[in-house]
Design a protein around this motif. Sequence first.
Motif, PDB file in Angstrom:
ATOM      1  N   ALA A 113      11.840 -18.578  27.762  1.00 56.86           N
ATOM      2  CA  ALA A 113      12.970 -19.426  25.889  1.00 56.86           C
ATOM      3  C   ALA A 113      11.823 -20.586  27.061  1.00 56.86           C
ATOM      4  O   ALA A 113      12.321 -21.748  26.536  1.00 56.86           O
ATOM      5  CB  ALA A 113      13.841 -19.460  26.975  1.00 56.86           C
ATOM      6  N   ASP A 114      11.548 -20.772  28.590  1.00 56.97           N
ATOM      7  CA  ASP A 114      11.120 -21.400  29.267  1.00 56.97           C
ATOM      8  C   ASP A 114      10.030 -22.687  28.724  1.00 56.97           C
ATOM      9  O   ASP A 114       9.581 -23.253  28.949  1.00 56.97           O
ATOM     10  CB  ASP A 114      11.613 -21.922  30.763  1.00 56.97           C
ATOM     11  N   ILE A 115       9.020 -21.810  28.115  1.00 57.46           N
ATOM     12  CA  ILE A 115       7.490 -21.847  27.370  1.00 57.46           C
ATOM     13  C   ILE A 115       7.456 -21.110  26.084  1.00 57.46           C
ATOM     14  O   ILE A 115       7.630 -19.743  25.495  1.00 57.46           O
ATOM     15  CB  ILE A 115       6.833 -21.593  28.469  1.00 57.46           C
ATOM     16  N   GLN A 116       7.273 -22.242  25.172  1.00 57.87           N
ATOM     17  CA  GLN A 116       7.303 -22.176  23.708  1.00 57.87           C
ATOM     18  C   GLN A 116       6.312 -22.261  23.341  1.00 57.87           C
ATOM     19  O   GLN A 116       4.783 -23.784  24.124  1.00 57.87           O
ATOM     20  CB  GLN A 116       8.331 -22.326  22.757  1.00 57.87           C
ATOM     21  N   MET A 117       4.749 -21.763  22.333  1.00 61.90           N
ATOM     22  CA  MET A 117       4.135 -22.056  21.720  1.00 61.90           C
ATOM     23  C   MET A 117       3.862 -23.030  20.151  1.00 61.90           C
ATOM     24  O   MET A 117       4.505 -22.435  19.459  1.00 61.90           O
ATOM     25  CB  MET A 117       3.110 -21.295  21.845  1.00 61.90           C
ATOM     26  N   VAL A 118       2.916 -24.382  20.035  1.00 69.75           N
ATOM     27  CA  VAL A 118       2.684 -24.050  18.490  1.00 69.75           C
ATOM     28  C   VAL A 118       1.593 -24.612  18.002  1.00 69.75           C
ATOM     29  O   VAL A 118       0.295 -24.136  18.649  1.00 69.75           O
ATOM     30  CB  VAL A 118       3.307 -25.746  18.521  1.00 69.75           C
ATOM     31  N   PHE A 119       0.837 -23.339  17.274  1.00 69.99           N
ATOM     32  CA  PHE A 119      -0.157 -23.425  16.645  1.00 69.99           C
ATOM     33  C   PHE A 119      -0.938 -23.536  15.828  1.00 69.99           C
ATOM     34  O   PHE A 119      -0.410 -24.500  15.878  1.00 69.99           O
ATOM     35  CB  PHE A 119      -0.097 -21.766  16.051  1.00 69.99           C
ATOM     36  N   GLN A 120      -2.147 -23.073  15.669  1.00 62.75           N
ATOM     37  CA  GLN A 120      -2.912 -24.051  14.946  1.00 62.75           C
ATOM     38  C   GLN A 120      -3.062 -23.930  13.956  1.00 62.75           C
ATOM     39  O   GLN A 120      -2.882 -25.087  13.168  1.00 62.75           O
ATOM     40  CB  GLN A 120      -4.937 -24.094  15.244  1.00 62.75           C
ATOM     41  N   ASP A 121      -2.480 -22.921  12.403  1.00 59.21           N
ATOM     42  CA  ASP A 121      -2.222 -22.822  11.364  1.00 59.21           C
ATOM     43  C   ASP A 121      -1.342 -22.759  11.259  1.00 59.21           C
ATOM     44  O   ASP A 121      -0.289 -21.661  11.116  1.00 59.21           O
ATOM     45  CB  ASP A 121      -3.187 -21.438  11.267  1.00 59.21           C
ATOM     46  N   GLY A 141       1.460 -29.858   6.530  1.00 57.63           N
ATOM     47  CA  GLY A 141       2.146 -30.633   7.964  1.00 57.63           C
ATOM     48  C   GLY A 141       3.227 -30.593   7.693  1.00 57.63           C
ATOM     49  O   GLY A 141       4.000 -30.728   9.199  1.00 57.63           O
ATOM     50  N   GLN A 142       4.105 -30.489   6.592  1.00 57.54           N
ATOM     51  CA  GLN A 142       6.000 -29.772   7.161  1.00 57.54           C
ATOM     52  C   GLN A 142       5.837 -28.518   7.430  1.00 57.54           C
ATOM     53  O   GLN A 142       6.804 -28.379   8.309  1.00 57.54           O
ATOM     54  CB  GLN A 142       6.300 -29.606   5.772  1.00 57.54           C
ATOM     55  N   ARG A 143       4.941 -27.748   7.486  1.00 55.82           N
ATOM     56  CA  ARG A 143       4.418 -26.160   7.580  1.00 55.82           C
ATOM     57  C   ARG A 143       4.438 -26.599   9.779  1.00 55.82           C
ATOM     58  O   ARG A 143       5.446 -26.118  10.128  1.00 55.82           O
ATOM     59  CB  ARG A 143       3.812 -25.522   7.441  1.00 55.82           C
ATOM     60  N   GLN A 144       4.118 -27.611  10.194  1.00 56.13           N
ATOM     61  CA  GLN A 144       3.439 -27.355  11.285  1.00 56.13           C
ATOM     62  C   GLN A 144       4.277 -28.216  11.765  1.00 56.13           C
ATOM     63  O   GLN A 144       5.327 -27.603  12.824  1.00 56.13           O
ATOM     64  CB  GLN A 144       2.295 -28.909  12.041  1.00 56.13           C
ATOM     65  N   ARG A 145       4.998 -29.559  11.092  1.00 58.75           N
ATOM     66  CA  ARG A 145       6.304 -29.367  11.328  1.00 58.75           C
ATOM     67  C   ARG A 145       7.820 -27.726  11.648  1.00 58.75           C
ATOM     68  O   ARG A 145       8.530 -28.662  12.606  1.00 58.75           O
ATOM     69  CB  ARG A 145       7.620 -31.200  10.666  1.00 58.75           C
ATOM     70  N   GLU A 203      11.857 -34.377  11.123  1.00 54.65           N
ATOM     71  CA  GLU A 203      12.279 -35.561   9.997  1.00 54.65           C
ATOM     72  C   GLU A 203      12.103 -34.738   8.967  1.00 54.65           C
ATOM     73  O   GLU A 203      11.222 -35.378   7.555  1.00 54.65           O
ATOM     74  CB  GLU A 203      11.140 -36.237  10.745  1.00 54.65           C
ATOM     75  N   LEU A 204      12.603 -33.644   8.833  1.00 52.45           N
ATOM     76  CA  LEU A 204      12.977 -32.877   7.921  1.00 52.45           C
ATOM     77  C   LEU A 204      14.297 -32.807   7.051  1.00 52.45           C
ATOM     78  O   LEU A 204      15.740 -33.010   7.965  1.00 52.45           O
ATOM     79  CB  LEU A 204      12.285 -31.192   7.521  1.00 52.45           C
ATOM     80  N   ARG A 231       7.373 -13.986   4.498  1.00 52.84           N
ATOM     81  CA  ARG A 231       8.913 -14.087   3.704  1.00 52.84           C
ATOM     82  C   ARG A 231      10.437 -14.090   4.293  1.00 52.84           C
ATOM     83  O   ARG A 231      11.334 -13.899   3.828  1.00 52.84           O
ATOM     84  CB  ARG A 231       8.957 -12.283   3.850  1.00 52.84           C
ATOM     85  N   MET A 232      10.510 -15.266   5.154  1.00 49.01           N
ATOM     86  CA  MET A 232      11.374 -15.084   5.688  1.00 49.01           C
ATOM     87  C   MET A 232      11.985 -16.810   5.157  1.00 49.01           C
ATOM     88  O   MET A 232      10.621 -17.719   5.251  1.00 49.01           O
ATOM     89  CB  MET A 232      11.387 -15.352   7.633  1.00 49.01           C
ATOM     90  N   LYS A 233      12.787 -17.520   5.321  1.00 48.80           N
ATOM     91  CA  LYS A 233      13.788 -18.914   4.443  1.00 48.80           C
ATOM     92  C   LYS A 233      13.265 -19.834   6.093  1.00 48.80           C
ATOM     93  O   LYS A 233      13.413 -18.947   6.984  1.00 48.80           O
ATOM     94  CB  LYS A 233      14.755 -18.888   3.715  1.00 48.80           C
ATOM     95  N   ILE A 234      13.063 -20.910   5.626  1.00 54.01           N
ATOM     96  CA  ILE A 234      13.146 -21.555   7.190  1.00 54.01           C
ATOM     97  C   ILE A 234      14.308 -21.847   7.854  1.00 54.01           C
ATOM     98  O   ILE A 234      13.565 -21.700   8.882  1.00 54.01           O
ATOM     99  CB  ILE A 234      12.874 -23.319   6.426  1.00 54.01           C
ATOM    100  N   GLY A 235      15.013 -21.378   6.940  1.00 52.28           N
ATOM    101  CA  GLY A 235      16.429 -21.751   8.391  1.00 52.28           C
ATOM    102  C   GLY A 235      16.607 -20.650   8.961  1.00 52.28           C
ATOM    103  O   GLY A 235      16.568 -19.968  10.111  1.00 52.28           O
TER     104      GLY A 235
END
Length: 318
Positions: free
Chosen positions: A88-96, A154-158, A138-139, A104-108
Amino acid sequence: MMTAPSLAVDSLRKTFPVDHGEIIAVDSISFSVRPGETLAVVGESGSGKSTLARCIVRMTDPDTGRIVVAGNDIGPAAPRRSAREAYADIQMVFQDPHASLNPRMKIGAILDEPLRLHTRLNAAERRERVADLLRLVELPESIAHRLPRALSGGQRQRIGIARAIAVEPKVIILDEPTASLDVSTRRQILDLLSDLQNRTGMAYLLISHDLEAVQYMADRVMVMYLGRVVEEGPADAVLKDPRHPYTKALRDASPVAALTQPVREVRLTGETPKLIGDRKGCVLAGRCPMSQASCTEATPMLLTVASGHRAACHVINP
């Protein structure tokens, strides 16, 4: 007194078996990142940047080495239970951002998932946290009811960023976080990441080939070539006064440098070699115009060239 590192990596090594030997993708790399600091890892495709990132979050198992996150060892020798507790202390933001979100999952539900796995919040508290996360990136809260395909890049990356910060990690690995975005959106995402870091004190490990983004975000820079670190130091020093021939070539080839550095200092020749097995000498020797006999005979060590600035080169460190 200096604060303890949020992330400390010691002698990390990863190889991949191939016919007649093995490819060394990450070659005994060590570094640390402190709270609120951004360390950028730069290099060409194939230099080992993304493999390093995947090993640190254990998406790929390293062969040897230690990975310590907020004081907890999650390396290959650590007990599985202690490693799981530290994830839980280390997470990742991916390129794509499109590929990293379940279509298939809603954003919530996407933002709720890490909260269910890593916290003891009840359903109502999780819904409130999801709403907070959307505000932080900021969404509008209404996006929680949409599928990823209804969002812009941009919204998906947020959303990818919101998911990464959901459980308040100590470290976030940013793997080319703006590479798939247009120019105007890139700056917005970088500003968002900087703002979140200032608020929370998270440490960032930024994997990037975009030297403009590195210059904007990074406190320190580590340059990789064929699995090895060839230069490291403060961002201004490495980007404005590089010492290693490879770093100079990277700097000279960037669009930013083209405007201020019309004459290239170093031109690398030939193709990046596919090194299998023996790695005697400098890995850049076959492409470097400054190469001399010692470059093929002994592996150069990272040595100090200025305050906090090190480079591994026989020519500048005879």
